[in-house]
Design a protein around this motif. Sequence first.
Motif, PDB file in Angstrom:
ATOM      1  N   LEU A 139     -21.493 -15.892  46.869  1.00  0.00           N
ATOM      2  CA  LEU A 139     -20.507 -15.463  45.875  1.00  0.00           C
ATOM      3  C   LEU A 139     -20.573 -13.956  45.644  1.00  0.00           C
ATOM      4  CD1 LEU A 139     -20.661 -18.392  43.397  1.00  0.00           C
ATOM      5  CD2 LEU A 139     -18.589 -17.346  44.226  1.00  0.00           C
ATOM      6  N   TYR A 231     -14.689 -18.618  40.479  1.00  0.00           N
ATOM      7  CA  TYR A 231     -15.571 -17.547  40.039  1.00  0.00           C
ATOM      8  C   TYR A 231     -14.972 -16.188  40.339  1.00  0.00           C
ATOM      9  CZ  TYR A 231     -19.666 -19.925  38.267  1.00  0.00           C
ATOM     10  OH  TYR A 231     -20.521 -20.638  37.467  1.00  0.00           O
TER      11      TYR A 231
ATOM     12  N   VAL B 155     -19.609 -21.546  33.676  1.00  0.00           N
ATOM     13  CA  VAL B 155     -18.587 -20.679  33.086  1.00  0.00           C
ATOM     14  C   VAL B 155     -17.535 -21.503  32.347  1.00  0.00           C
ATOM     15  CG1 VAL B 155     -16.933 -18.897  33.578  1.00  0.00           C
ATOM     16  CG2 VAL B 155     -18.981 -19.058  34.939  1.00  0.00           C
ATOM     17  N   SER B 271     -23.893 -17.410  38.208  1.00  0.00           N
ATOM     18  CA  SER B 271     -23.335 -17.991  36.982  1.00  0.00           C
ATOM     19  C   SER B 271     -23.694 -17.127  35.782  1.00  0.00           C
ATOM     20  CB  SER B 271     -23.886 -19.393  36.762  1.00  0.00           C
ATOM     21  OG  SER B 271     -23.388 -20.254  37.744  1.00  0.00           O
ATOM     22  N   VAL B 274     -21.471 -14.065  35.590  1.00  0.00           N
ATOM     23  CA  VAL B 274     -20.112 -14.326  35.101  1.00  0.00           C
ATOM     24  C   VAL B 274     -20.144 -14.660  33.611  1.00  0.00           C
ATOM     25  CG1 VAL B 274     -18.007 -15.627  35.492  1.00  0.00           C
ATOM     26  CG2 VAL B 274     -19.507 -15.139  37.389  1.00  0.00           C
TER      27      VAL B 274
END
Lengths: 299, 332
Positions: A139, A231, B155, B271, B274
Amino acid sequence: MTTVSLAQPEIIQPSRLTLIFRYMRRNKGLAVGLFILLLLVIFTVYGMATADLKHAYPITVKSKQPPSWEFPLGTDFFGRDLYVAMIVGLKETALIGLLAGGLGTMVGVVLGFISAYFGGWLDMIIKGICQILTPIPALLIQIIIAGSLDKRDVTIYTMAFVVVLLAWMGPTLVIRAQVLTMKERQFVSVAKLSGMGDLGIIFSEILPNLLPFIAASFVNQVFYAVFASFYLAVLGLGPLREPLLGNTIWAAQGQSAFFNNWWWWPLFPALALVLVLGSLALINMGMDELANPRVRKTE
Amino acid sequence: MIKLIIRRLLFLITVIWAASTIVFFIPRISQKNPVRERFATLAISGGFSPKDLEVIIASYNTKFGLDKPLFEQYTDYLSSISRFDLGVSYNKYPRTVLELIMDSLPWTIVLLLVTTVLSFVIGNLLGAIAAWPRAPRWLRTFATPFILLQGVPPVLMGVLLLFFIGFKLKLAPLGGAYSTGVIPDWSSLTFIWDVVWHQILPGLALLLGSVGGWTLSMRGMGITIQGEDYVNFAEHKGLGGYTIFKDYYLRNALLPQATGLALALGGVVVSAIVIESQFGLPGIGRVLDAAIRSNDFLVIYGVVLFVTIAVATLMVLMEFIYPLLDPRIRNE
């Protein structure tokens, strides 16, 4: 439990559909996941057919309206009807998922086959690249790729491409491991001895036996693609014009929606994504059971 | 053992090299020129002529070495990374990227450490109990909701928690690191309590998003271990349920889970980043978010490279720790 009448001597083979239903009753996760996914598809298709899709884009309706009969999910700060935005967003999420998932699985199957079947230095290279790339959080690299693109160039298709660039290692390793065990089975040796070529063995002997694994890895890839694109979008790296679900949440956060009492703006896209990802996760678990008979539950 | 360490270190260096190379070449494949873009936006707001602009851009290119051949740039870049030099921020000019990261790192580390440890402990306990046939039924079903939550990314959990707990019930703040108007003072207890209070929702979001994964894998592990002979033998010896659970069952099931911890790290870090940008916490996530919003390229690359290297290093370190947990590997 169904009662079996003993009067009938001959065995009736249940139809395919009944067998599928019986299997679903055992594999409840798969059934529930498929059911939720079906509802989402019906919602999207119905919406695409009935709603005015222009309202998913800015300045087409009154802004900042709470949910009402006219706007079931309210409207946002920029004047988008969030109900229509959700329909278009779901369609685009599905597009990214299927495209990136399909491509990733395809690349994985091809590389996994080459690596395992032919072995040697090709196997060393493919396996080595996969192992080196695995500890790098994909990511984060995708953030770099998406961030390097010109914001105006980013479309649904580039999103899918960005996601797929770093998403093929998983399926490659899975398929490679399966082909390696399959290669040593007797039916492959028999085919080889009877003079079948490499391509023939791959396509008519090994591939059909791998289908459950390929299907399981496809669902896994779709889940991952939806997850990754969400995301990226929630960080503001998605196609900004499109009402992708993650984009809507990003825009709502940018305008401090909860502070301003516009609670419906981020909430509904988030719930929709929970349903999408939840159903995919359930199907994923169910497919695992289908592909690995060892963990399959007995009746 | 020494051979293993050298092999692992070589692997780590290869991973770091691969990550740096990807981070170096990807932006250069796209035709975007960060310096030009930065000054183009400045030119719109400030008033200098296009001719001056070209001169400024040329001087900047020389200063950052952007006019050298690509290969030379690449070697310069690799050597600067080996010196932990990640460049400077365009937006907050004299500050270096490393300074920005170091300022925000403690926030991220605390958030990650607390949530990861809690989710590992809670998740594994729930999973072990769910698979333990002697546990009371109500205790076993306790794991089910967490397993169902496993597909929900942290999120999204953040959005839902913000709505239900922050917005509807008004039990927690909607964002920020501390209440607005409060002057940071780490010696006062009220301030520290205020900070903790603001970390609860983001922490809970990360926790709820990751507990399910541990529960699920631990349950699977527990089911396989139950059938093992040594567990049966312990039972026939007449050992108590608690001893069997702790020493025979949990201890063995936990080993593979510790390896999973290293693998899960990459996902949890992303994660957390974010989540931080979502809740406006002053961690690495907000640095990255601000950089993305203002096209501050070197900061984006620096943050990504830093986190990548950190995660890869931790993963390799975990493999060194593993023999300490498993005596079978230690004696080899």
